[in-house]
Design a protein around this motif. Structure first.
Motif, PDB file in Angstrom:
ATOM      1  N   LEU A   1      -3.027  -0.353  -8.044  1.00 54.88           N
ATOM      2  CA  LEU A   1      -3.410  -1.748  -8.209  1.00 54.88           C
ATOM      3  C   LEU A   1      -4.141  -2.201  -6.954  1.00 54.88           C
ATOM      4  CD1 LEU A   1      -3.180  -4.466  -9.829  1.00 54.88           C
ATOM      5  CD2 LEU A   1      -1.169  -4.950  -8.405  1.00 54.88           C
ATOM      6  N   ALA A   2      -5.347  -2.733  -7.127  1.00 58.28           N
ATOM      7  CA  ALA A   2      -6.107  -3.300  -6.016  1.00 58.28           C
ATOM      8  C   ALA A   2      -5.942  -4.814  -6.038  1.00 58.28           C
ATOM      9  CB  ALA A   2      -7.580  -2.920  -6.122  1.00 58.28           C
ATOM     10  N   VAL A   3      -5.793  -5.396  -4.858  1.00 58.81           N
ATOM     11  CA  VAL A   3      -5.621  -6.841  -4.714  1.00 58.81           C
ATOM     12  C   VAL A   3      -6.606  -7.328  -3.662  1.00 58.81           C
ATOM     13  CG1 VAL A   3      -4.028  -8.728  -4.173  1.00 58.81           C
ATOM     14  CG2 VAL A   3      -3.168  -6.624  -5.239  1.00 58.81           C
ATOM     15  N   ILE A   4      -7.391  -8.344  -4.005  1.00 57.53           N
ATOM     16  CA  ILE A   4      -8.287  -8.945  -3.032  1.00 57.53           C
ATOM     17  C   ILE A   4      -7.753 -10.340  -2.707  1.00 57.53           C
ATOM     18  CG2 ILE A   4      -9.860  -9.858  -4.780  1.00 57.53           C
ATOM     19  CD1 ILE A   4     -12.141  -9.441  -2.848  1.00 57.53           C
ATOM     20  N   THR A   5      -7.769 -10.673  -1.425  1.00 60.09           N
ATOM     21  CA  THR A   5      -7.326 -11.981  -0.966  1.00 60.09           C
ATOM     22  C   THR A   5      -8.495 -12.690  -0.303  1.00 60.09           C
ATOM     23  OG1 THR A   5      -6.664 -11.309   1.270  1.00 60.09           O
ATOM     24  CG2 THR A   5      -5.079 -10.916  -0.530  1.00 60.09           C
ATOM     25  N   THR A   6      -8.235 -13.800   0.340  1.00 62.11           N
ATOM     26  CA  THR A   6      -9.309 -14.517   1.027  1.00 62.11           C
ATOM     27  C   THR A   6      -9.876 -13.709   2.184  1.00 62.11           C
ATOM     28  OG1 THR A   6      -7.603 -15.621   2.337  1.00 62.11           O
ATOM     29  CG2 THR A   6      -8.465 -16.797   0.417  1.00 62.11           C
ATOM     30  N   THR A   7      -9.127 -12.723   2.689  1.00 60.61           N
ATOM     31  CA  THR A   7      -9.588 -11.988   3.873  1.00 60.61           C
ATOM     32  C   THR A   7      -9.458 -10.478   3.765  1.00 60.61           C
ATOM     33  OG1 THR A   7      -7.396 -12.226   4.885  1.00 60.61           O
ATOM     34  CG2 THR A   7      -9.058 -13.898   5.439  1.00 60.61           C
ATOM     35  N   ASN A   8      -8.674  -9.964   2.821  1.00 62.75           N
ATOM     36  CA  ASN A   8      -8.340  -8.546   2.835  1.00 62.75           C
ATOM     37  C   ASN A   8      -8.440  -7.903   1.447  1.00 62.75           C
ATOM     38  OD1 ASN A   8      -6.506  -9.902   5.073  1.00 62.75           O
ATOM     39  ND2 ASN A   8      -6.841  -7.781   5.687  1.00 62.75           N
ATOM     40  N   LEU A   9      -8.575  -6.558   1.485  1.00 64.54           N
ATOM     41  CA  LEU A   9      -8.436  -5.730   0.297  1.00 64.54           C
ATOM     42  C   LEU A   9      -7.218  -4.849   0.498  1.00 64.54           C
ATOM     43  CD1 LEU A   9      -9.383  -4.295  -2.347  1.00 64.54           C
ATOM     44  CD2 LEU A   9     -10.740  -2.774  -0.868  1.00 64.54           C
ATOM     45  N   TYR A  10      -6.306  -4.872  -0.475  1.00 64.11           N
ATOM     46  CA  TYR A  10      -5.123  -4.019  -0.446  1.00 64.11           C
ATOM     47  C   TYR A  10      -5.117  -3.139  -1.692  1.00 64.11           C
ATOM     48  CZ  TYR A  10      -3.495  -7.491   2.938  1.00 64.11           C
ATOM     49  OH  TYR A  10      -3.393  -8.344   4.016  1.00 64.11           O
ATOM     50  N   VAL A  11      -4.676  -1.895  -1.521  1.00 66.72           N
ATOM     51  CA  VAL A  11      -4.496  -0.990  -2.644  1.00 66.72           C
ATOM     52  C   VAL A  11      -3.056  -0.501  -2.621  1.00 66.72           C
ATOM     53  CG1 VAL A  11      -5.215   1.147  -3.764  1.00 66.72           C
ATOM     54  CG2 VAL A  11      -6.909  -0.284  -2.610  1.00 66.72           C
ATOM     55  N   TYR A  12      -2.396  -0.573  -3.789  1.00 66.07           N
ATOM     56  CA  TYR A  12      -0.993  -0.205  -3.907  1.00 66.07           C
ATOM     57  C   TYR A  12      -0.830   0.900  -4.937  1.00 66.07           C
ATOM     58  CZ  TYR A  12      -0.097  -4.591  -1.466  1.00 66.07           C
ATOM     59  OH  TYR A  12      -0.090  -5.604  -0.542  1.00 66.07           O
TER      60      TYR A  12
END
Length: 881
Positions: free
Chosen positions: A734-745
């Motif tokens: 699962l990829a998550v984009i926020t106001t400042t970052n990209l996270y992959v879980y």
């Protein structure tokens, strides 16, 4: 007598030989003769590994070559490590491997006596006389089931076996099912009756009395061309069985309302069409002739009607198709009695289980024609030659809407005009399945597919089997047991894998002529090139490209319309502009089969709406809408297309899930509090939903009636706000984009664990967007005034400057990326290279067998006489025996 193809004799004789081989060499890597070569190309990472010694039989000293043209024994070596490796180092190590004459077949004394080499030329000696093989009773003395493997021998010369049965009971002495299971012997047997003109002229009632015998093979009746001439009593007799009056319909029939023809004997001589959104339920035993269309205006599939089968339906030899539509198979069959073509830009969308039997005819696909399987639908294509046309790579000829679809190929040859990617669902290969042409069969699904018992999957010269799943699973193409096989026929045949590698177990692999094995290949994104950019004024937040890559829907915030475009190779062409019945349009999202789309916006009096529209090539029709608190709220389709989810009201904090069962019915099935969710995404299995909740991600299960929280993840920084979510195609990340970052879980089915976290911007003024590519290796991220591409491990590969991306779609071909902003639409081409420097573990190469599971997972491999196998990468022979 027709010459029988060499491949069938090879397969049969080697199957028999291997079944009679002593146990300790049952799964040896077999070089059939001295001119069988394995060529290890001169590059650092090309190696052959063995998990134990003495696993190569035949002539390895002459057959394993380090460099082209060098056959000397000193040109290859073996090294004693935890994996015995044949490669460029440790020359002249001592060896326990068997060299010139292993007498592997010594137990077959009748054949080999003192020299096992005697069997090497045997297949070529019996090409023209399969009865030679039948007389070798030693081969069938222990297990008469061996005769089952000869069904490929007798396809064109069945007399050899038939006559042998009459004179040699040894073949079936202990297992009478041996010959019964030879379905190919009787595959077209009823045609013997049909071809008899005497039956057709004067004694057609004789056939009627045998209805039970031909119930499942009525080609007996179909091929009698005098059905309506001198043998009218045949139809009348059938009519009596159906309690109906026989009726010939000589003119083309138009079904403009829901209609049912069941238990009536209608002979449609000029075909029929079914109107838009209407259903024809049809059950007649008489073949249909003439023009058949489920799309009376010859437009997009969504403008077509539905043909619902109430029994097996036969298409006469002079039937032809002029459009696509929906087919409800209802577990019946569509029987093709003459070659037929699915026209260009047409789709048969199969809504329930169906068998399509070609009866040894050709089913041709025009450009951009497709058979599409709905969720939980099983379709079998049987006894046919499939001929394809050069087409858009986004539109494979056969496609499952989601992972629950099942496609079975049974005695089918597919002539590839260009690459064919199987991206979702399962495949079953039954009996003889063959790929011909000069293109690739690309296996991209993350579901396991099967070569069934006593079946052979063949790749003819010039074709490629490319194992490229959207996961890291090596075992997705499974040989069910030792009688299942894959045959790489050469010359110019290729077996290619990504760095994930591929493992084959249990069955048999034949390598013939010149075959290239490439395992170091991985698709590395090297650069991004603008394909074309088109100015389109007053775009709002987010157009979308249809799943087949043919159409672009763009909302226009100035005119409150939605424009539909046809996507061409280097441009777009507007098809129409339609009133949206809303203003302040935000975004469009297509459903998985490309027949409908959702869009959000305000209605003319100011309240926000989500709208559902049906699409065809000349217009759209809004068929449903509901009120929401803000047009900015997210919405998403389930991958199976049966549900969509809406975030309704930020203040009240709840999500609505609607079922979408057909072209007209929308039903609210669940409504649940979600406590401030801002964005939603479905898991590929359509039973899990991820919700972005400010600084958390909430995972919920969906059972068709309610949502239940599965787990909740807190993002690394409490001030971070989730603005976009995306599961990869396999559902494992699962990829998550926020106001400042990209996270992959990584997702284990219940909880999330982080593998990647990168900073992509200091702040974001607009909602972020992200999508995975079809391979699950790359992520496209639109954030602020740029679109970037990352690996799933966080490495940035490309950055494209825009004026603020609104819509984003990675097309299913994996090579095209679409996005738009407020004034332009962009199409970019992804350029991939083969990465040869990446280090690949031996166990991630091409692996034969799986020693951890014991000898039941061994693989039998044959380097046939005259074969030259060029190895680029890792080959690990991991059998137990």
């Amino acid at each position: 007598m027709k010459r029988v193809s060499t491949v069938y004799f090879f397969c049969a004789i080697f199957t028999i030989i291997s079944l009679s081989t002593p146990t300790n060499l049952f799964s040896a890597l077999k070089f059939v003769s001295r001119n069988s070569n394995l060529v290890i190309n001169p590059q650092p990472d090309s190696r052959v590994g063995l998990n134990k010694l003495s696993q190569i039989s035949g002539f390895p000293q002459d057959s394993i070559i380090k460099i082209y043209g060098n056959n000397a024994p000193s040109s290859w070596t073996e090294a004693y490590t935890d994996e015995v490796t044949i490669g460029p180092n440790n020359i002249h190590q001592p060896s326990n491997m068997v060299y010139n004459n292993s007498n592997v077949l010594a137990n077959l004394s009748t054949l080999t006596v003192n020299n096992s080499n005697a069997t090497a030329p045997l297949p070529r000696q019996i090409i023209n006389d399969s009865s030679t093989l039948i007389s070798l009773t030693t081969l069938t003395r222990v297990d008469s089931n061996l005769i089952l493997y000869l069904h490929r021998l007798e396809k064109n010369n069945s007399n050899a076996i038939v006559s042998a049965i009459n004179t040699n009971n040894l073949l079936v002495r202990s297992n009478s099912q041996a010959i019964v299971n030879l379905s190919i012997l009787v595959n077209a047997n009823s045609n013997v009756i049909a071809a008899s003109s005497a039956l057709a002229k004067t004694t057609s009632t004789a056939i009627i009395g045998a209805q039970k015998s031909i119930r499942h093979n009525s080609s007996t009746i179909i091929t009698i061309s005098r059905l309506n001439r001198t043998t009218s009593n045949l139809i009348n007799s059938l009519a009596t069985q159906y309690n109906a009056i026989a009726q010939t319909v000589a003119t083309h029939s138009h079904f403009v309302a829901h209609s049912t023809i069941n238990g009536k004997l209608y002979f449609y001589k000029a075909g029929f069409d079914v109107s838009y959104l209407k259903t024809l339920s049809l059950n007649t035993p008489v073949p249909v002739s003439g023009n058949i269309s489920l799309n009376s205006n010859n437009k997009n599939v969504t403008n077509g009607g539905t043909l619902s089968l109430g029994g097996d339906l036969y298409l006469g030899s002079n039937a032809y198709l002029t459009g696509g539509g929906f087919i409800a198979g209802n577990n019946y069959s569509l029987q093709i009695t003459g070659s037929i073509t699915l026209p260009s830009n047409s789709t048969w969308q199969i809504t329930s289980n169906l068998l399509i039997n070609g009866n040894d005819n050709t089913l041709a696909f025009g450009p951009e024609a497709q058979i599409l399987l709905n969720p939980n639908v099983s379709v079998t294509l049987k006894n046919m030659h499939i001929k394809t046309s050069p087409t858009n790579p986004n539109i494979p000829i056969l496609k499952c809407v989601d992972q629950t679809g099942i496609l079975t190929l049974d005695n089918v040859t597919i002539d590839l005009a260009n690459d064919f990617s199987f991206r979702t669902g399962r495949l079953f290969f039954n009996n003889d399945v063959r790929f011909t042409g000069t293109s690739r069969f690309i296996y991209q699904s993350w579901m396991q597919s099967y070569v069934t018992p006593q079946s052979l999957l063949t790749f003819d010269p010039g074709t490629t089997l490319y194992y490229y799943p959207s996961s890291t699973n090596q075992d997705l193409l499974k040989l069910v047991d030792e009688s299942a096989g894959i045959y790489l026929k050469g010359s110019g045949t290729t077996l290619q894998t990504t760095l994930t590698g591929m493992r084959l177990t249990k069955g048999r692999l034949w390598l013939d002529n010149k075959v290239t094995i490439t395992t170091t290949a991985t698709t590395n994104l090297s650069s991004v090139t603008n394909l074309f950019t088109t100015a389109v004024a007053n775009l709002s937040y987010g157009g979308d490209v249809s799943p087949n890559g043919l159409y672009l829907a763009e909302p226009n915030t100035s005119t409150d319309t939605i424009a539909l475009y046809r996507i061409n190779a280097s441009s777009i062409t507007q098809l129409f502009t339609a009133a949206s019945s809303s203003n302040n349009l935000i975004a469009v999202k297509w459903n998985p089969d490309g027949t409908h789309f959702l869009y959000n916006g305000n209605n003319p009096i100011g309240s926000a709406h989500i709208n559902l529209a049906r699409f065809n090539q000349t217009g759209m029709t809004r068929i449903w809408n509901t009120t929401i608190s803000s047009a900015n709220h997210d919405f998403a389709w389930a991958p199976n297309g049966r549900y969509f989810a809406l975030l309704i009201d930020a203040a009240s904090n709840y999500i609505n899930i609607y079922s979408f069962n057909d072209v007209a019915t929308v039903t609210l099935v669940a409504s649940t509090s979600v406590s401030g969710a801002a964005n939603i995404i479905w898991h590929p299995n359509s039973s899990i939903i991820a919700l972005g909740h400010s600084s958390t991600v909430r995972l919920c299960t969906f059972d068709g009636a309610s949502l239940t929280t599965l787990s909740t993840l807190t993002l690394p920084t409490s001030s971070t706000t989730s603005s976009g979510l995306a599961f990869d195609p396999s559902g494992t990340h699962l990829a998550v984009i926020t106001t400042t970052n990209l996270y992959v879980y990584y997702f284990n089915g219940k909880t999330l664990s982080q593998i990647t976290g990168v900073t992509i911007a200091s702040t974001s003024a607009t909602p972020g967007l992200l999508q995975w590519d079809p391979s699950g290796q790359y992520i496209a991220v639109s954030h602020n005034a740029s679109t970037r591409i990352y690996t799933k491990y966080g490495t940035q590969l490309a950055s494209i400057t825009t004026s603020g991306t609104r819509g984003l779609r990675w097309l299913s071909n994996g090579t095209t990326l679409f996005f738009d902003d407020t004034a332009k639409v962009y199409f970019y081409t992804m350029n991939y290279t083969i990465e040869k420097s990446a280090r690949q573990a031996m166990t991630n190469g091409l692996v034969f067998g799986n020693s951890t599971l014991g000898s039941s997972s061994d693989l039998d491999v044959y380097f046939l006489a005259g074969a030259r196998i060029d190895l680029n990468g890792m080959l690990f022979y991991n059998n137990v025996n």
